[in-house]
Design an enzyme around this catalytic site. Structure first.
Site, PDB file in Angstrom:
ATOM      1  CG  MET B   1      65.222 114.401  -1.663  1.00  0.00           C
ATOM      2  SD  MET B   1      65.031 115.705  -2.847  1.00  0.00           S
ATOM      3  CE  MET B   1      63.679 116.584  -2.103  1.00  0.00           C
ATOM      4  CB  CYS B   2      63.309 109.454  -5.644  1.00  0.00           C
ATOM      5  SG  CYS B   2      62.781 109.583  -3.938  1.00  0.00           S
ATOM      6  N   GLY B   3      64.834 108.935  -7.963  1.00  0.00           N
ATOM      7  CA  GLY B   3      64.803 108.842  -9.418  1.00  0.00           C
ATOM      8  C   GLY B   3      63.518 108.184  -9.867  1.00  0.00           C
TER       9      GLY B   3
END
Lengths: 446, 309, 227
Positions: B1-3
């Site tokens: 879960m990230c950018g």
């Protein structure tokens, strides 16, 4: 004589299979008849390790008890102190869990509001929107944002007291649901924008976000719409409570609501209810650990639900680190669900008082889980509200009794060290020592 | 879960600004990933030397004399350039893989972030702005790069759990999403002899790509195969010596935006990661399709797209 | 007209200012500059004002809108106009996934393309897309109308309830329980009205209509494969 005797000796005693029991075989036949899995309401019925497997260690010489009727034992709790401008202040740490209008009748929702308000606590909407009955009769109302978004609208968002983003529930973490058509009355259908009488296939994920990184943005939107006033709760079903609590905190939750597998539902697959999720007892310590690891225990509040029945359960949940509990099934029982006075009618439905769980079919003899006007008329919301208030008072008095006996002047000062476990399972799950020992499975440093 | 952010330059004039542009994109994605950050940057090639980026928790002691020890082990000259907790080891061309293996015995407290001819990977725990500052990412030049900000889901917040993951010579991978069969796949890959350090799901995705390519698949084929063999939600951005590629799972829930101009191709988890790029208002902006592999390369046609499902 | 620079004022001030506008406000025209992909721009509005956003936005632009007109002169991120009640949201560029999700009313116009899951669980909103829509659009769509002037991606209208879908171009595939339906005169009228409101010059006669086969409305084991 001799012949008869030998015949008798050679006969095999009939043995029922422990694997293919009569209930299992009946379910196989039912599946073969209908072609659909069993759908029912309620939570897990199987026995799982629970609060019953824990005991409190009262005070004696090494610690001093408080006088039961004289010395103060506070019960107040504030939820939503992290970001919300208007946190929710409750007189007691027992709240009413989300239950939908549709699953419950309007008068039943009214009774929950009356009882909770009289006891100084909050109620929660459910999958189906907010009704006037519950807003009007609830001093504090938590508005759920669910995957289906049935009845979702910004006016209700603005007139609630807190917002609960429901990611999952203990009865069916990871699942949606299917509400069969019988119960979808005109009013329920119009609140949900659906044709009357059709099945409702509820979504298992939210329609407009996936994962904690998106959830953070969803929470931002909800805060912006409501001016950062209202606490934002995030509700999860108990599966990976350490990670889910951590991520709810990272996404910006004010309150984490954690629902174990004994938590009820209006209707979902029996296989889901009985085979997915963690017992409530096993959920609490990992969640508290997550809060502590983030340095936010007591600042982000933890509400635990799923099988809370007595003041002892309340006290045990708090001792393990919860800030409050939520009750659903117990509240329904308190207002009259499954009351033996309707036994004859339960029998007609092929069940018995205490076992009735076909809440989705809308034929509840007690008039609570129904939309049938005749059945609903049996239920008196004033009486139901009074019963719920009484029950909430008893839960509180019981929890206070235990807390005082352990020497605490506030329920929140209960701690894991006040407990011991009766079984190895409970000791491991609750991380408290087996009774009479200093040891529990998995204890660090052993 | 990230950018995720990525920037592939077509216009050489932008190469001196690669680090600055990527850093700005990376910091914009802080909300999506406040736990750790990393960047893979493809820099100028030295035809005589390959390089390993290494990391140590106690760099002062770990890097002291490291070049000499590795030189002795390889029987060839090795030089070292330090950058905070990381260092780049320059080894004679073709010895990168050998050096990587030697390091395990020569300096077990040093961890290899990447190996290859042009690739360097810098990653650490902390906010993206702090990670960028400690490595002075804005000053870095190069041809293309990929950055990542991480919000850890189930595995630990550590340097090794940070992205990008090195998957092979000059290859790296970053991920946004959550894989649901990484445990059984990790066991399978480990039986196949693939080295996996962490319990991180993305590392398994990266190792899977490495394993496929070791068995003869091209990067494009490995990415296509990942659509069948990886279960869960993922956007992958992969880097190679000459380009970068993008693949999304068939459900395609995790966000992804791409932009292309005559000067560059850019990737962002959100549009706001791209807003400060030059000429963005006139760029072609689109979202990658589900179950589709995209690839841009300096060596072949600038845009290739392959539909696989 | 009032101009708010999002970069200097910040999101909270922007939304608080717009929320403070009453029904009978004289300040009906607002311009927002420097949105730069920001999230939750102009959400929860409840007054008959017009907001022009000069640039592209992030998630949930115009979320839960009532009465207001939110006009984005750029592209919009995921969940634009989610759960809109009334009013309108107009996107000059493209919209990301979940556009118009669970919308109850009002009009959403997307002049470019919409990505996946456009109109997911829509509950009465009207959506007009000048370009294409991505996969799983109108998933579990309950009611309202979706007009697609271009093409539709995979699994259009999967598990649809009573929403009406009008597509001019191709449909890559239809989702479970979604079928092509007869275009009757009343549908032509609905479509003509929506095309006009949405600023499309397409002709209603060029569209096909899709909707629910209603085979999933009451569980039947013989349809279980569609679940």
């Amino acid at each position: 004589m001799k012949d008869e005797q030998s015949k008798y000796v050679s006969r095999t005693v009939p043995i029922q299979s422990a694997t293919f029991t009569n209930p299992i075989n009946a379910e196989i036949r039912r599946a073969a008849d209908t072609g659909i899995y069993d759908i029912r309401g309620g939570g897990a019925k199987r026995r799982v390790p629970h609060f019953d497997d824990l005991l409190f260690l009262g005070a004696s010489i090494s610690r001093y008890a408080l006088e039961g009727y004289r010395e103060k034992c506070d019960t107040r709790v504030t939820l939503g102190t992290r970001f919300a401008k208007k946190p929710i202040e409750l007189d007691i740490p027992v709240t009413i869990a989300g239950m939908s209008f549709g699953a419950l009748s309007g008068p039943a929702k009214e009774a929950l509001g009356r009882g909770a308000s009289a006891a100084g606590t909050s109620t929660t909407t459910g999958d189906g929107g907010m009704t006037e009955e519950e807003r009007g009769h609830s001093n504090k109302l938590v508005y759920q944002v669910l995957p289906s978004r049935y009845g979702m609208n910004p006016d209700d968002l603005r007139r609630c007291d807190a917002i609960e983003v429901v990611v999952g529930q203990g009865a069916k973490p990871g699942g949606g649901g299917m509400l069969l058509g019988q119960k979808i009355s005109d009013r329920v259908a119009s609140m949900r924008n659906l044709p009357q009488g059709i099945d409702q296939r509820s979504a298992c994920r939210h329609p407009d976000w996936t994962g904690p990184d998106d959830l953070e943005i969803k929470i931002l939107e909800l805060r912006e719409i409501t001016g950062w006033e209202k606490p934002i709760y995030v509700k999860v079903g108990g599966t990976r409570p350490y990670y889910d609590t951590t991520l709810a905190i990272k996404a910006g939750a004010d309150v984490v609501v954690l629902d174990g597998m004994q938590g009820g539902t209006a209707a979902t697959q029996d296989v889901f209810i009985e085979h997915v999720g963690l017992p409530t007892l096993a959920c609490i310590r990992p969640a508290v650990q997550a809060l502590q690891d983030q340095g936010l225990h007591r600042e982000v509040q933890l509400v635990v639900s799923g099988g809370i029945r007595t003041g002892a359960d309340v006290a045990k949940a708090l001792a393990l680190g919860a800030d409050a509990v939520a009750i659903g099934t117990a509240a329904m029982v308190a207002i009259g669900d499954n009351d033996p006075k309707w036994e004859a009618e339960y029998q007609k439905l092929g069940t018995t008082a205490g076992a009735y769980d076909d809440w989705h079919e809308g034929q509840d003899p007690a008039g609570i889980t129904t939309q049938d006007p005749e059945l609903m008329a049996r239920f008196d919301p004033l009486e139901g509200g009074r019963r719920l208030r009484n029950y909430l008072k008893v839960l509180t008095l019981e929890a206070q009794t235990i807390a005082r006996a352990c020497g605490h002047n506030h329920l929140h000062n209960l701690e894991p060290e006040d407990l011991c476990a009766l079984t190895m399972e409970a000791a491991a799950m609750a991380r408290v020592p087996l009774a009479g020992t200093e040891w529990y499975p998995g204890k660090p440093g052993l | 879960m990230c950018g995720i952010v990525g920037l592939f330059l077509k216009d050489k004039a932008l190469e001196p600004k690669l680090g600055a542009l990527l850093t700005d994109m990376l910091i914009t994605m802080t909300d999506r990933g406040p736990d750790s950050a990393g960047i893979a940057i493809y820099r100028a090639e030295d035809s005589a030397r390959s390089k390993l980026t290494v990391q140590a928790d106690a760099p002062d002691t770990a890097f002291d004399g490291l070049a000499e020890k590795l030189s002795a082990a390889l029987g060839a000259a090795v030089s070292l350039t330090r950058n905070d907790t990381h260092a780049v080891l320059h080894v004679p061309n073709g010895l990168a893989d050998t050096a990587r293996k030697s390091l395990r015995s020569v300096a077990p407290d040093v961890r290899v972030m990447s190996f290859g001819d042009t690739l360097e990977i810098y990653k650490e725990v902390g906010l993206p702005k702090d990670v960028a500052a400690r490595f002075d990412l804005p000053s870095m030049t190069g041809t293309h790069g990929i950055g990542h900000t991480r919000m850890a889901t189930e595995s630990a917040v550590t340097t090794l759990g940070a992205h990008p993951f090195n998957t092979g010579l000059d290859q790296c991978l970053v991920h946004n999403g959550s894989l649901s069969n990484h445990n059984s796949l990790r066991r399978k890959l480990q039986r196949e002899g693939i080295h996996i350090e962490t319990m991180n799901d993305t590392e398994v995705g990266a190792a899977y790509i490495t394993w496929k390519m070791q068995n003869g698949a091209t990067l494009g084929e490995a990415l296509e195969a990942s659509l069948d063999d990886l279960d869960g939600f993922f956007n992958f951005v992969v880097g190679t010596k000459d380009g970068f590629g993008v693949v999304r799972d068939p459900i395609a829930c995790k966000p992804a935006v791409m932009a292309e101009t005559d000067q560059y191709v850019a990737f962002g988890s959100e549009y706001r990661a791209l807003v400060n790029l030059p000429g963005i208002d006139d760029a072609r902006v689109w979202e990658p399709e589900p179950a589709t592999v995209y690839f841009w390369s300096h060596d072949t046609a600038p845009v290739s797209k392959k539909e696989v499902a | 007209m009032q101009t708010i620079d999002l970069e200097t004022s910040g999101l909270r001030d922007l939304n608080a200012t717009l929320h403070a506008q009453a029904q009978e406000t004289n300040q009906t025209n607002w311009e927002i500059i420097n949105p730069k992909g920001s999230h939750a721009v102009a959400v929860g509005l409840d007054a008959p004002i017009e907001v022009n956003v000069k640039g592209s936005t992030g998630y949930y632009t115009g979320g839960m809108n009532k009465q207001a007109t939110v006009h984005v002169h750029g592209s919009a991120g995921p969940g634009v106009a989610e759960n809109m009640m009334s009013g309108s949201v107009i996107i000059e560029g493209d919209a990301s996934q979940y556009a118009g999700a669970t919308g109850n009313g009002g009009l959403l116009v997307i002049k470019g393309n919409a990505s996946s899951r456009c109109g997911i669980s829509m509950k009465g909103i009207d959506i007009v897309v000048h370009g294409n829509v991505g996969h799983m659009s109108a998933f579990m769509a309950q009611s309202g109308n979706m007009v697609v002037c271009g093409d539709a991606g995979d699994a259009l209208g999967d598990s649809i309830y009573e929403a009406r879908l009008f597509v001019r171009g191709s449909v890559k595939s239809l989702g479970a329980d979604c079928i092509e339906k007869e275009m009757r005169p009343e549908h032509i009228e609905i479509l003509r009205d929506l095309l006009e409101k949405g600023g499309c010059d397409a002709k209603p006669e060029e569209f096909k209509r899709y909707g629910s086969a209603r085979r999933l409305y009451n569980f039947d084991v013989d349809n279980a494969g569609d679940y």
